[in-house]
Design an enzyme around this catalytic site. Structure first.
Site, short mmCIF file in Angstrom:
data_model
loop_
_atom_site.label_atom_id
_atom_site.label_comp_id
_atom_site.label_asym_id
_atom_site.label_seq_id
_atom_site.Cartn_x
_atom_site.Cartn_y
_atom_site.Cartn_z
N TYR A 17 0.80 -1.23 0.00
CA TYR A 17 0.00 0.00 0.00
C TYR A 17 0.83 1.28 0.00
O TYR A 17 0.27 2.37 -0.10
CB TYR A 17 -0.92 0.01 1.23
CG TYR A 17 -1.89 -1.14 1.25
CD1 TYR A 17 -2.99 -1.16 0.39
CD2 TYR A 17 -1.71 -2.21 2.12
CE1 TYR A 17 -3.88 -2.22 0.41
CE2 TYR A 17 -2.61 -3.27 2.14
CZ TYR A 17 -3.69 -3.27 1.28
OH TYR A 17 -4.57 -4.32 1.29
N HIS A 22 -4.50 6.09 -0.87
CA HIS A 22 -4.99 6.01 0.51
C HIS A 22 -3.88 6.31 1.52
O HIS A 22 -4.17 6.64 2.67
CB HIS A 22 -5.55 4.61 0.76
CG HIS A 22 -6.87 4.58 1.45
ND1 HIS A 22 -7.73 5.67 1.56
CD2 HIS A 22 -7.51 3.56 2.09
CE1 HIS A 22 -8.82 5.31 2.22
NE2 HIS A 22 -8.71 4.05 2.57
N ASN A 71 -9.25 1.76 8.21
CA ASN A 71 -10.58 1.77 8.83
C ASN A 71 -10.56 1.55 10.33
O ASN A 71 -11.57 1.73 11.00
CB ASN A 71 -11.47 0.71 8.16
CG ASN A 71 -11.74 1.03 6.70
OD1 ASN A 71 -11.40 2.10 6.22
ND2 ASN A 71 -12.36 0.11 6.01
N ASP A 96 -6.24 11.26 3.01
CA ASP A 96 -6.69 11.42 1.63
C ASP A 96 -8.14 11.89 1.62
O ASP A 96 -8.90 11.58 2.53
CB ASP A 96 -6.55 10.10 0.87
CG ASP A 96 -7.39 8.98 1.47
OD1 ASP A 96 -7.35 8.78 2.71
OD2 ASP A 96 -8.11 8.31 0.72
N ASN A 117 -13.79 6.19 6.48
CA ASN A 117 -13.87 5.28 7.61
C ASN A 117 -12.75 5.48 8.63
O ASN A 117 -12.93 5.21 9.82
CB ASN A 117 -13.92 3.83 7.14
CG ASN A 117 -15.22 3.52 6.43
OD1 ASN A 117 -16.27 4.05 6.79
ND2 ASN A 117 -15.17 2.69 5.42
#
Length: 193
Positions: A17, A22, A71, A96, A117
């Site tokens: 990631y 994100h 989240n 973001d 979230n």
């Protein structure tokens, strides 16, 4: 320490990631660590933590990158705030934001989570939505692209050309909140085209 600030950069852990949209909040907090010469290390609060001073005689910065997924950012952010005894008014979350065009930074305190979230979980864990946010624009997905796929995908070649400046702006915005207050920081960054 009354002049200590917690600045949390949101993202997802792991190499998969690192370069995704994100994780731009995490990229911006990494930029802050670089500026103050601080290194991140695992911390008992389930964060990577880096500490240092914004400038000689300036505010102490506690920089956090939660070990959790986006989240579930609330637990680590709240744990860091409790451990370092930092009130929500002195927390800045860099994240973001789909509803802001790419290459744009917007600042706010409190309000809703707008479907984000990570923000929802932080507000729940802190028991208040009243913390500062540096909203880093990533824009909306093109065409019919799924939002989850969009935020978890890397920046385009064109976006990457401007990514360094956007990350620097986000880092500057967090420091401006600390040094000048939210209203002055908003006037400075919201006036940009």
């Amino acid at each position: 320490m009354s002049d200590t600030w917690l600045i949390a950069g949101l993202g997802n852990p792991g190499a998969r990631y690192e370069e995704t949209r994100h994780n731009i909040g995490e990229m911006a907090v990494q930029e802050l660590a670089h500026r103050i010469g601080a290194r991140f290390a695992s911390h008992r609060t389930n964060n990577q933590i880096a500490e240092g001073w914004e400038r000689p005689g300036g505010a102490k910065l506690v920089l956090a990158k939660p070990h959790s997924y986006m989240n579930t950012s609330g637990g680590p952010v709240a744990a860091a705030a409790k451990y370092f005894n930092i009130a929500p008014a002195r927390i800045i979350v860099l994240h973001d934001e789909l509803d802001i065009p790419f290459d744009t930074v917007r600042l706010k305190n409190g309000g809703g989570h707008g479907g984000h979230n990570g923000l929802r979980d932080i507000a729940k864990a802190l028991n208040t939505p009243d913390f500062n946010r540096v909203r880093i624009g990533i824009g909306r997905p093109p065409g019919q692209m799924d939002v989850a796929n969009f935020v978890l995908s890397p920046f385009t070649k064109t976006e990457r050309a401007n990514l360094g400046a956007l990350i620097a702006d986000a880092a500057d915005a967090a420091l401006e909140i600390i040094n000048s207050g939210l209203t002055a920081a908003q006037q400075k960054f919201h006036g940009r085209v």
